[in-house]
Structure formats: C-alpha cells, structure tokens
Design a protein around this motif. Structure first.
Motif, PDB file in Angstrom:
ATOM      1  N   GLU A   4       0.825  -1.202   0.000  1.00 52.52           N
ATOM      2  CA  GLU A   4       0.000   0.000   0.000  1.00 52.52           C
ATOM      3  C   GLU A   4       0.864   1.259   0.000  1.00 52.52           C
ATOM      4  O   GLU A   4       0.575   2.233  -0.710  1.00 52.52           O
ATOM      5  CB  GLU A   4      -0.916  -0.008   1.229  1.00 52.52           C
ATOM      6  N   CYS A   5       1.949   1.245   0.781  1.00 57.87           N
ATOM      7  CA  CYS A   5       2.840   2.403   0.825  1.00 57.87           C
ATOM      8  C   CYS A   5       3.520   2.614  -0.521  1.00 57.87           C
ATOM      9  O   CYS A   5       3.690   3.746  -0.969  1.00 57.87           O
ATOM     10  CB  CYS A   5       3.881   2.211   1.933  1.00 57.87           C
ATOM     11  N   THR A   6       3.894   1.515  -1.178  1.00 58.55           N
ATOM     12  CA  THR A   6       4.491   1.614  -2.510  1.00 58.55           C
ATOM     13  C   THR A   6       3.496   2.196  -3.505  1.00 58.55           C
ATOM     14  O   THR A   6       3.844   3.046  -4.335  1.00 58.55           O
ATOM     15  CB  THR A   6       4.956   0.231  -2.987  1.00 58.55           C
ATOM     16  N   ARG A   7       2.231   1.760  -3.416  1.00 58.65           N
ATOM     17  CA  ARG A   7       1.198   2.280  -4.306  1.00 58.65           C
ATOM     18  C   ARG A   7       0.990   3.767  -4.086  1.00 58.65           C
ATOM     19  O   ARG A   7       0.808   4.534  -5.051  1.00 58.65           O
ATOM     20  CB  ARG A   7      -0.116   1.529  -4.073  1.00 58.65           C
ATOM     21  N   ARG A   8       1.040   4.217  -2.836  1.00 62.72           N
ATOM     22  CA  ARG A   8       0.796   5.622  -2.519  1.00 62.72           C
ATOM     23  C   ARG A   8       1.987   6.515  -2.899  1.00 62.72           C
ATOM     24  O   ARG A   8       1.884   7.732  -2.794  1.00 62.72           O
ATOM     25  CB  ARG A   8       0.482   5.773  -1.030  1.00 62.72           C
ATOM     26  N   LEU A   9       3.083   5.918  -3.339  1.00 60.27           N
ATOM     27  CA  LEU A   9       4.210   6.699  -3.852  1.00 60.27           C
ATOM     28  C   LEU A   9       4.145   6.861  -5.369  1.00 60.27           C
ATOM     29  O   LEU A   9       5.007   7.506  -5.962  1.00 60.27           O
ATOM     30  CB  LEU A   9       5.531   6.036  -3.463  1.00 60.27           C
ATOM     31  N   TYR A  37      10.617   7.319   3.588  1.00 61.43           N
ATOM     32  CA  TYR A  37      11.251   6.759   4.776  1.00 61.43           C
ATOM     33  C   TYR A  37      10.394   5.636   5.342  1.00 61.43           C
ATOM     34  O   TYR A  37      10.913   4.570   5.721  1.00 61.43           O
ATOM     35  CB  TYR A  37      11.441   7.869   5.808  1.00 61.43           C
ATOM     36  N   GLN A  38       9.087   5.842   5.402  1.00 61.61           N
ATOM     37  CA  GLN A  38       8.193   4.804   5.909  1.00 61.61           C
ATOM     38  C   GLN A  38       8.250   3.555   5.039  1.00 61.61           C
ATOM     39  O   GLN A  38       8.267   2.430   5.558  1.00 61.61           O
ATOM     40  CB  GLN A  38       6.764   5.350   5.971  1.00 61.61           C
ATOM     41  N   ARG A  39       8.301   3.765   3.718  1.00 60.34           N
ATOM     42  CA  ARG A  39       8.370   2.598   2.837  1.00 60.34           C
ATOM     43  C   ARG A  39       9.679   1.838   3.008  1.00 60.34           C
ATOM     44  O   ARG A  39       9.706   0.609   3.009  1.00 60.34           O
ATOM     45  CB  ARG A  39       8.223   3.047   1.374  1.00 60.34           C
ATOM     46  N   ALA A  40      10.792   2.582   3.150  1.00 62.89           N
ATOM     47  CA  ALA A  40      12.086   1.932   3.353  1.00 62.89           C
ATOM     48  C   ALA A  40      12.093   1.130   4.648  1.00 62.89           C
ATOM     49  O   ALA A  40      12.647   0.022   4.705  1.00 62.89           O
ATOM     50  CB  ALA A  40      13.199   2.979   3.367  1.00 62.89           C
ATOM     51  N   ALA A  41      11.472   1.667   5.704  1.00 67.10           N
ATOM     52  CA  ALA A  41      11.422   0.955   6.978  1.00 67.10           C
ATOM     53  C   ALA A  41      10.594  -0.317   6.851  1.00 67.10           C
ATOM     54  O   ALA A  41      10.981  -1.388   7.350  1.00 67.10           O
ATOM     55  CB  ALA A  41      10.841   1.866   8.060  1.00 67.10           C
TER      56      ALA A  41
END
Length: 221
Positions: free
Chosen positions: A29-34, A119-123
């Motif tokens: 989901e975080c990847t999609r939101r990027l 940063y959130q996605r990397a974590a």
C-alpha cells in the motif's frame, strides 16, 4: 529505522505481531501511494483542474499568464503522488499571502511529505525483506548461491578430470590451495597498491582501497 539499528527492526516486528498488522500488505500500500501523478491519466486530469481552480481563486480575472503557469507548475508537480500534492497546495494556501503560489512554494511543503513517506516505505521494506547487505569491498571474495543446474555432480567432476588428464589421487589435501596440472602451489595474497595501478586504477583510489582494507583487518601489502 536504519540499517545500523537492527534491534529497531526487531522491536517493530514484535509490535506488528502483537497488533496483528500485515507488514507485506502495508508495504504494498505504501508503494502504491508513492506512485506519481504522471502514471495515471485520471490523476493528470485532476492535477490540471486543481491547478486551474487554484489560479482562478488567487488571480484577477483576465490574466494572460494562466496557460504558462498551469504548464510549468504541472510539470514540477506531476512526479509527486496526488494526495501529497493536494495536501501541499492546501498548506500553501493556508500559509500564503493571497497571491498565486509558485511551484517552488508548493514543493516546499510537498517534499518533506514525500521524504516522510519514502522513509516509511524503506522501513517497511527492511521489516519484510531484511536489512540490505553492505556493498562488497574490492578485496573481498565474490560469493553467490549456486542454482541446482549450476552444480556439478561427482560423476561429472570425475569426467572433467579424466578429460583433462588430471589425477588428484596422489595429491595432499590442503585447504585454501589449488593445484592444477603443471601449476605450482602458491599462497594467495591481497592486491597491493602497485597491483591496482597495473590494473588501471588511479593511485589515489588504489591507496584508499588498501588503507580501508588495512583498517578493516585485511592484509597490507
């Protein structure tokens, strides 16, 4: 979270397990939101309408610079996620002075939001896929996992030795030494500065590599 703090990753995993959170799903989901606006036709059309509304609400009627402002501002914002652009425009208006904002003023609010999400996605990626390994030093041996089709069976090894006339029956087993036909056993050594220079590396880089290897416990030449 950072690669230097593996205990932080462990703690985050315990929290996710306790709360029943699905880390892989959150990562997706975080990847999609990027995803940037430019990848979606609908999002691109939304950006044009959003900027046109912003221009009309902050600029006197009859201004002839609308098309230029729309084109340039859209060009700078199309590589950002749509929700971040929307929040950044709202924040720019709230903090503005009533004039049409520039692309730079909008980006000043959008970029920190984007960095936080990256940063959130990397974590999350480190939680799901593990901490990436540091790059291999020039003097460290290259290792890789062999696939089943790359492995040689004992029978195939015997055939290779027979074909090349290699007889290992009378050779002592010495670890870390290779003795082939008509080859003298020789101890391996780490490359020296001069070795690197002969290979085409400039002297400054060669000296730095040797210094790093020495500092890391490698053999100095």
């Amino acid at each position: 979270m950072s690669a230097e703090r593996p205990e932080t990753i462990t703690f985050a995993k315990r929290v996710f397990d306790r709360e029943g959170a699905d880390a892989p799903a959150l990562l997706a989901e975080c990847t999609r939101r990027l995803s940037p606006i430019a990848r979606s036709r609908a999002a691109s059309e939304w950006l044009v309408e959003r900027l046109r509304t912003l221009w009309q609400s902050t600029t006197p009627a009859g201004s002839l610079a609308a098309d230029a402002w729309l084109d340039e501002t859209g060009r700078f914002l199309q590589d950002l996620p749509g929700d971040i652009v929307s929040d950044a425009i709202d924040e720019t208006i709230r903090r503005g002075r009533g004039f049409t904002p520039t692309a730079g003023e909008i980006l000043a609010h959008a970029n920190p939001m984007l960095l936080k999400r990256q940063y959130q996605r990397a974590a999350l990626d480190m939680m799901v896929n593990g901490i990436p390994k540091p790059p291999r030093k020039p003097w460290e041996p290259e290792t890789r996992e062999l696939s089943p089709e790359d492995r040689v069976s004992p029978e195939e090894m015997d055939e290779i030795l027979r074909r090349h006339g290699i007889d290992l029956s009378d050779r002592p087993e010495e670890p870390n030494r290779f003795v082939g036909p008509k080859l003298e056993a020789r101890e391996a050594r780490a490359p020296s500065v001069e070795d690197y220079v002969r290979m085409g590396v400039d002297r400054e880089t060669a000296e730095r590599c040797v210094a790093e290897r020495t500092a890391g416990g490698g053999e100095a030449q």
